[in-house]
Design a protein around this motif. Structure first.
Motif, PDB file in Angstrom:
ATOM      1  N   SER A 410      59.032  13.786  18.489  1.00  0.00           N
ATOM      2  CA  SER A 410      58.890  15.072  19.177  1.00  0.00           C
ATOM      3  C   SER A 410      57.733  15.058  20.150  1.00  0.00           C
ATOM      4  N   THR A 411      56.647  14.377  19.780  1.00  0.00           N
ATOM      5  CA  THR A 411      55.500  14.282  20.690  1.00  0.00           C
ATOM      6  C   THR A 411      55.895  13.572  21.983  1.00  0.00           C
ATOM      7  N   LEU A 412      56.618  12.470  21.863  1.00  0.00           N
ATOM      8  CA  LEU A 412      57.062  11.754  23.051  1.00  0.00           C
ATOM      9  C   LEU A 412      57.993  12.613  23.893  1.00  0.00           C
ATOM     10  N   ALA A 413      58.894  13.349  23.242  1.00  0.00           N
ATOM     11  CA  ALA A 413      59.814  14.216  23.978  1.00  0.00           C
ATOM     12  C   ALA A 413      59.057  15.276  24.764  1.00  0.00           C
ATOM     13  N   ARG A 414      58.041  15.894  24.138  1.00  0.00           N
ATOM     14  CA  ARG A 414      57.282  16.938  24.824  1.00  0.00           C
ATOM     15  C   ARG A 414      56.451  16.370  25.974  1.00  0.00           C
ATOM     16  N   ILE A 415      55.997  15.142  25.821  1.00  0.00           N
ATOM     17  CA  ILE A 415      55.253  14.499  26.918  1.00  0.00           C
ATOM     18  C   ILE A 415      56.185  14.204  28.083  1.00  0.00           C
ATOM     19  N   VAL A 416      57.393  13.745  27.802  1.00  0.00           N
ATOM     20  CA  VAL A 416      58.360  13.464  28.867  1.00  0.00           C
ATOM     21  C   VAL A 416      58.685  14.732  29.645  1.00  0.00           C
ATOM     22  N   THR A 442      64.807  22.803  21.941  1.00  0.00           N
ATOM     23  CA  THR A 442      64.301  22.402  20.631  1.00  0.00           C
ATOM     24  C   THR A 442      65.127  23.067  19.535  1.00  0.00           C
ATOM     25  N   GLN A 443      64.777  22.755  18.285  1.00  0.00           N
ATOM     26  CA  GLN A 443      65.486  23.369  17.159  1.00  0.00           C
ATOM     27  C   GLN A 443      65.074  24.820  16.957  1.00  0.00           C
ATOM     28  N   GLU A 444      63.946  25.215  17.532  1.00  0.00           N
ATOM     29  CA  GLU A 444      63.480  26.595  17.417  1.00  0.00           C
ATOM     30  C   GLU A 444      63.874  27.347  18.681  1.00  0.00           C
ATOM     31  N   VAL A 445      64.957  28.095  18.604  1.00  0.00           N
ATOM     32  CA  VAL A 445      65.491  28.803  19.767  1.00  0.00           C
ATOM     33  C   VAL A 445      65.177  30.284  19.622  1.00  0.00           C
ATOM     34  N   HIS A 446      64.643  30.878  20.679  1.00  0.00           N
ATOM     35  CA  HIS A 446      64.370  32.314  20.658  1.00  0.00           C
ATOM     36  C   HIS A 446      65.481  33.043  21.413  1.00  0.00           C
ATOM     37  N   VAL A 447      66.062  34.027  20.741  1.00  0.00           N
ATOM     38  CA  VAL A 447      67.063  34.882  21.382  1.00  0.00           C
ATOM     39  C   VAL A 447      66.339  36.137  21.849  1.00  0.00           C
ATOM     40  N   PHE A 448      66.268  36.344  23.148  1.00  0.00           N
ATOM     41  CA  PHE A 448      65.544  37.482  23.696  1.00  0.00           C
ATOM     42  C   PHE A 448      66.354  38.756  23.513  1.00  0.00           C
ATOM     43  N   THR A 449      65.649  39.846  23.266  1.00  0.00           N
ATOM     44  CA  THR A 449      66.317  41.122  23.065  1.00  0.00           C
ATOM     45  C   THR A 449      66.895  41.623  24.387  1.00  0.00           C
ATOM     46  N   GLY A 450      68.177  41.970  24.365  1.00  0.00           N
ATOM     47  CA  GLY A 450      68.852  42.454  25.560  1.00  0.00           C
ATOM     48  C   GLY A 450      70.298  41.996  25.561  1.00  0.00           C
ATOM     49  N   ALA A 451      70.994  42.298  26.635  1.00  0.00           N
ATOM     50  CA  ALA A 451      72.391  41.895  26.746  1.00  0.00           C
ATOM     51  C   ALA A 451      72.500  40.372  26.746  1.00  0.00           C
ATOM     52  N   LEU A 452      73.554  39.865  26.134  1.00  0.00           N
ATOM     53  CA  LEU A 452      73.773  38.421  26.078  1.00  0.00           C
ATOM     54  C   LEU A 452      73.793  37.826  27.486  1.00  0.00           C
ATOM     55  N   ALA A 453      74.403  38.542  28.423  1.00  0.00           N
ATOM     56  CA  ALA A 453      74.473  38.043  29.802  1.00  0.00           C
ATOM     57  C   ALA A 453      73.079  37.894  30.406  1.00  0.00           C
ATOM     58  N   GLU A 454      72.183  38.863  30.128  1.00  0.00           N
ATOM     59  CA  GLU A 454      70.824  38.773  30.671  1.00  0.00           C
ATOM     60  C   GLU A 454      70.043  37.655  30.008  1.00  0.00           C
ATOM     61  N   ASP A 455      70.303  37.407  28.730  1.00  0.00           N
ATOM     62  CA  ASP A 455      69.658  36.288  28.043  1.00  0.00           C
ATOM     63  C   ASP A 455      70.051  34.974  28.710  1.00  0.00           C
ATOM     64  N   GLU A 524      65.830  17.596  18.326  1.00  0.00           N
ATOM     65  CA  GLU A 524      66.473  18.010  17.075  1.00  0.00           C
ATOM     66  C   GLU A 524      67.175  19.355  17.255  1.00  0.00           C
ATOM     67  N   ALA A 525      67.936  19.470  18.325  1.00  0.00           N
ATOM     68  CA  ALA A 525      68.561  20.745  18.681  1.00  0.00           C
ATOM     69  C   ALA A 525      69.675  21.162  17.740  1.00  0.00           C
ATOM     70  N   THR A 526      70.111  20.289  16.830  1.00  0.00           N
ATOM     71  CA  THR A 526      71.153  20.669  15.872  1.00  0.00           C
ATOM     72  C   THR A 526      70.601  20.748  14.455  1.00  0.00           C
ATOM     73  N   ALA A 527      69.281  20.677  14.285  1.00  0.00           N
ATOM     74  CA  ALA A 527      68.696  20.560  12.947  1.00  0.00           C
ATOM     75  C   ALA A 527      68.819  21.835  12.130  1.00  0.00           C
ATOM     76  N   GLU A 528      68.860  23.006  12.793  1.00  0.00           N
ATOM     77  CA  GLU A 528      68.858  24.253  12.046  1.00  0.00           C
ATOM     78  C   GLU A 528      70.231  24.635  11.514  1.00  0.00           C
TER      79      GLU A 528
END
Length: 606
Positions: A410-416, A442-455, A524-528
Motif C-alpha cells: 500500500s505504501t508503494l501504491a500511494r507513492i506511485v 482504495t478499500q475504504e470508499v466514502h459515499v458522499f451524501t446526496g443524489a447518486l448522480a451527483e456522487d 485492495e479495492a475488493t477487500a471489503e
C-alpha cells in the motif's frame, strides 16, 4: 493482530502550530482581498459611534435647563435631538456591523477553503504520525472557536474600540481634566490586559493540544476496540484515557481561575476611574469652571465606557482562544504541499494526487508508463518500509502487487499515485503535466451524501446522464442503480439510502471510469466485500481498468492471475517479478503464497 500505537511524545507528532507573527501575516493576507469592505464597515461604525456620543451632552443640556429653572419648552429641542440621535445611530450601527460581519464570514470561508485544501494534500504518513484526533480537533473545535470570534467578537470588538477612542476624545472636549481623571483607570486596565494575555495564549494553546490528545486517545480506543479486548488492554486504555481527560480538565480549571482574576482587576479599575471623574467634576463645578450639566455629561461619558472597555478586555478571552485556534489552522495551511508535477524531495517528478476535471476523451494509454526508481520510504527513525524499490509499468500493462501484510504494498501504491512522498528515489509518470490523469481507489470508499448522480459527478462534473449510465454499465452496476427508489436521483450516503460495501466499491469504480485516467491504482479495492461480492467486484475492476495502465494491490490472488505481470514484495523489497504461471511454477515466494491461498479455498484454483 497489532496493538494500537501510543507515541511516547504526542507533541512531537502533532501537526505544526504557526507562530504569532506568521498568524498575523496570514490574517492580513486573508483580509487583503476585501480591504474596501473593511474600510467602509469601519467608516460607518465610526460615524455611528460619533453620533451616539451626542447623547451625553444632550442629557447634560437637559440637566442645565432644569437646574437653571428654565421653561419646560426649552426641553423640546434636546429631547427631539435625542430621538434623532437614537434613530441615526441605530441605522448606521446596523449597516456597519453588517459589513464587518460580512467581512468576517468571507475571511472565515477563505480560511476554511485553504485549510481543507492543505489537509487533503497532506501526505498519508504525516497524518498517521499526527493521529486523526489532532486534525479532527482542528477542523471542529478550532474552526468553531474562530467562527464564533468572527461572528460575535469581531463586530463587538470593532465597535468597542471605536467607542473608547471617541469617548475619550469627547471627555477632552468637555475639559481635559476630565480626561486626565478618567485615564487614572488605564494603568490598572493595561496591567490587567498584560497579565491576562501573558497567561492566556499559552494556556489556550495547551488546552487545544490536550483536547486533541484526548480525542486521539478516544479514537484509538474505540477504533481498536477489538484489538484492545483481544489483548486484555481495557484497564490500560481506560487509565490512559482518564489521564488525558484529567489533563484537559486541569487546564480548563486553570482558565476559569484566570478569567475570574481578570474580572476582579477590571472592577478595581472601574472604581478608580469613576471616583476620579466624580471628584474632578465636584471641584470643577465648585470653582465655576464647568456647569453641572457638563460634569454630568463627563460622568455619563465615563460610565458609558464601562461597557465598551469591559467588552474589549473581556473579548481578549475570545480573542486569545480564537488566536490559538487560528495559529493551529494556519500551521496546517502553511504546510508544504506535496509535488504536483514538480520535483519531490528526492528530485523526481511526481504525478498529481488529484484527478483533473476532464472534458474530452482520455489520453492514449501509450502515454501512461510509470517508472519507479530506487524508491525507499520510512515512517520514522527505525521504521523502514520500502528499500530501493524499482519498478516499471509499461503502457497499458496491468501489474499486480502481492506479498504478506506489512510488505509495503500500500505504501508503494500511494507513492506511485503521489499522495505520499518517498524518503528517497524518484517516481516518474510521463504525460501532460496539467493533466496527469492518475486515480487511486482504495478499500475504504466514502459515499458522499446526496443524489447518486451527483456522487458520480465528483469525478467528472460535466458528465451527462448518458455518461453516468455508461460508467455504471461498464462496472456492472447499472441494474441495481436503476432499481433504487429514485434511480440515479436517489439520495445515498449518511441519512440516505445505504450502499453495502460491494456497491460502494462499484460506485468508486464508476467514478474511475468517468475520470478516465490513463493510470489507475487499486489498493485492495475488493477487500471489503465477501466472497460472492469479491467476484462481482473483480469483474467490475477488470472492466474499469480495460485500456489503461494499472497497478493493483491484490487482496485475492485471482487478481494476480488476471494481471499481465505479478510483482512480489517481501519486507519492502521486490523479490520476484513475472507472469502468474511462471512464478507459480518457480517454487519461489509467490508459489508459496499461491499454495497457501489456493489450499484455503474449497473450489479448485484457475
Amino acid at each position: 493482530m497489532t496493538t494500537p500505537s501510543h507515541p511516547a511524545d504526542e507533541a512531537a507528532e502533532l501537526l505544526p502550530i504557526a507562530t504569532p507573527a506568521r498568524t498575523r501575516a496570514a490574517l492580513r493576507a486573508l483580509i487583503r482581498p476585501d480591504r474596501g469592505l473593511a474600510l467602509t464597515g469601519v467608516g460607518v461604525l465610526v460615524a455611528a459611534t460619533a453620533v451616539g456620543l451626542l447623547v451625553q451632552p444632550l442629557l447634560g443640556r437637559i440637566v442645565d435647563i432644569v437646574a437653571d429653572g428654565r421653561p419646560a419648552g426649552d426641553l423640546t429641542l434636546p429631547v427631539v435631538l435625542l430621538v434623532a440621535v437614537a434613530a441615526v445611530q441605530g441605522v448606521t450601527t446596523t449597516i456597519g456591523l453588517t459589513r464587518i460581519a460580512r467581512l468576517g464570514e468571507t475571511v472565515l470561508a477563505r480560511l476554511r477553503e485553504r485549510f481543507v485544501e492543505r489537509a487533503l494534500d497532506l501526505p498519508a504518513d504525516r497524518l498517521e504520525r499526527a493521529g486523526a484526533g489532532d486534525l479532527t480537533a482542528r477542523v471542529t473545535g478550532d474552526v468553531a472557536r474562530v467562527a464564533e470570534a468572527v461572528r460575535s467578537a469581531l463586530p463587538e470588538m470593532a465597535r468597542s474600540v471605536l467607542a473608547i477612542l471617541l469617548t475619550l476624545g469627547a471627555l477632552a472636549l468637555l475639559d481635559v481634566r476630565f480626561l486626565l481623571a478618567a485615564l487614572l483607570a488605564v494603568p490598572v486596565q493595561l496591567l490587567t490586559a498584560r497579565w491576562y494575555v501573558a497567561r492566556a495564549l499559552t494556556l489556550y494553546a495547551d488546552q487545544r493540544v490536550a483536547n486533541g490528545a484526548q480525542q486521539q486517545q478516544l479514537l484509538e480506543t474505540i477504533g481498536g476496540a477489538v484489538t484492545v479486548r483481544g489483548h486484555r488492554l481495557e484497564e490500560q486504555h481506560t487509565e490512559r484515557g482518564a489521564g488525558r481527560s484529567r489533563k484537559a480538565v486541569e487546564l480548563t480549571m486553570r482558565s476559569v481561575h484566570l478569567v475570574l482574576g481578570f474580572y476582579g482587576r477590571l472592577h478595581i479599575a472601574e472604581y478608580i476611574g469613576l471616583a476620579a471623574v466624580l471628584i474632578a467634576g465636584f471641584w470643577l463645578v465648585r470653582d465655576g469652571a464647568v456647569s453641572i450639566g457638563t460634569a454630568t455629561a463627563a460622568a455619563l461619558y465615563f460610565h458609558s465606557l464601562f461597557g465598551p472597555v469591559n467588552a474589549a478586555l473581556v473579548l481578549l478571552d475570545d480573542a486569545q482562544s480564537a488566536a490559538a485556534g487560528l495559529a493551529r489552522l494556519v500551521g496546517v495551511t502553511d504546510l508544504a504541499r506535496p509535488g504536483t508535477g514538480k520535483a519531490g524531495p528526492a528530485g523526481g517528478a511526481r504525478p498529481s494526487p488529484v484527478p483533473p476535471q476532464r472534458t474530452g476523451p482520455r489520453r492514449e494509454a501509450s502515454r501512461a508508463a510509470v517508472a519507479v526508481d530506487a524508491v525507499s520510504h520510512a515512517y520514522g527513525p527505525g521504521r523502514p518500509v520500502l528499500h530501493e524499490v524499482s519498478l516499471t509499468l509499461r503502457p497499458g500493462e496491468h501489474v499486480a502487487l502481492v506479498g504478506t501484510s506489512g510488505a509495503g504494498k500500500s505504501t508503494l501504491a500511494r507513492i506511485v499515485v503521489g499522495v505520499q512522498q518517498p524518503t528517497a528515489g524518484t517516481v516518474t509518470a510521463p504525460g501532460d503535466p496539467e493533466d496527469p490523469s492518475v486515480v487511486l481507489v482504495t478499500q475504504e470508499v466514502h459515499v458522499f451524501t446526496g443524489a447518486l448522480a451527483e456522487d458520480l459527478r465528483l469525478a467528472r462534473p460535466d458528465a451527462t446522464e448518458a455518461d453516468l449510465r455508461r460508467a455504471l454499465s461498464t462496472v456492472h452496476a447499472l441494474d441495481w442503480a436503476e432499481a433504487l427508489p429514485d434511480g440515479l436521483d436517489t439520495v445515498v450516503g449518511e441519512g440516505g439510502h445505504r450502499l453495502d460495501p460491494a456497491r460502494a466499491q462499484q460506485l468508486a469504480l464508476a467514478r474511475l471510469v468517468l475520470a478516465d485516467p490513463a493510470l489507475a491504482v487499486l489498493d485492495e479495492a475488493t477487500a471489503e466485500a465477501g466472497s460472492a461480492g469479491a467476484r462481482v467486484l473483480e469483474r467490475s475492476a477488470e472492466a474499469a481498468l480495460a485500456g489503461r495502465t494499472a497497478l493493483i494491490v491484490a487482496h485475492r490472488l485471482t487478481q494476480a492471475v488476471a494481471a499481465d505481470r505479478v510483482v512480489v514484495l517481501e519486507a519492502g523489497r521486490v523479490v520476484e517479478s513475472g507472469p502468474h504461471e511462471e512464478l507459480r511454477d518457480a517454487d519461489g515466494p509467490y508459489a508459496a503464497l499461491w499454495r497457501a491461498w489456493s489450499g484455503s479455498r474449497t473450489a479448485p484454483h484457475p
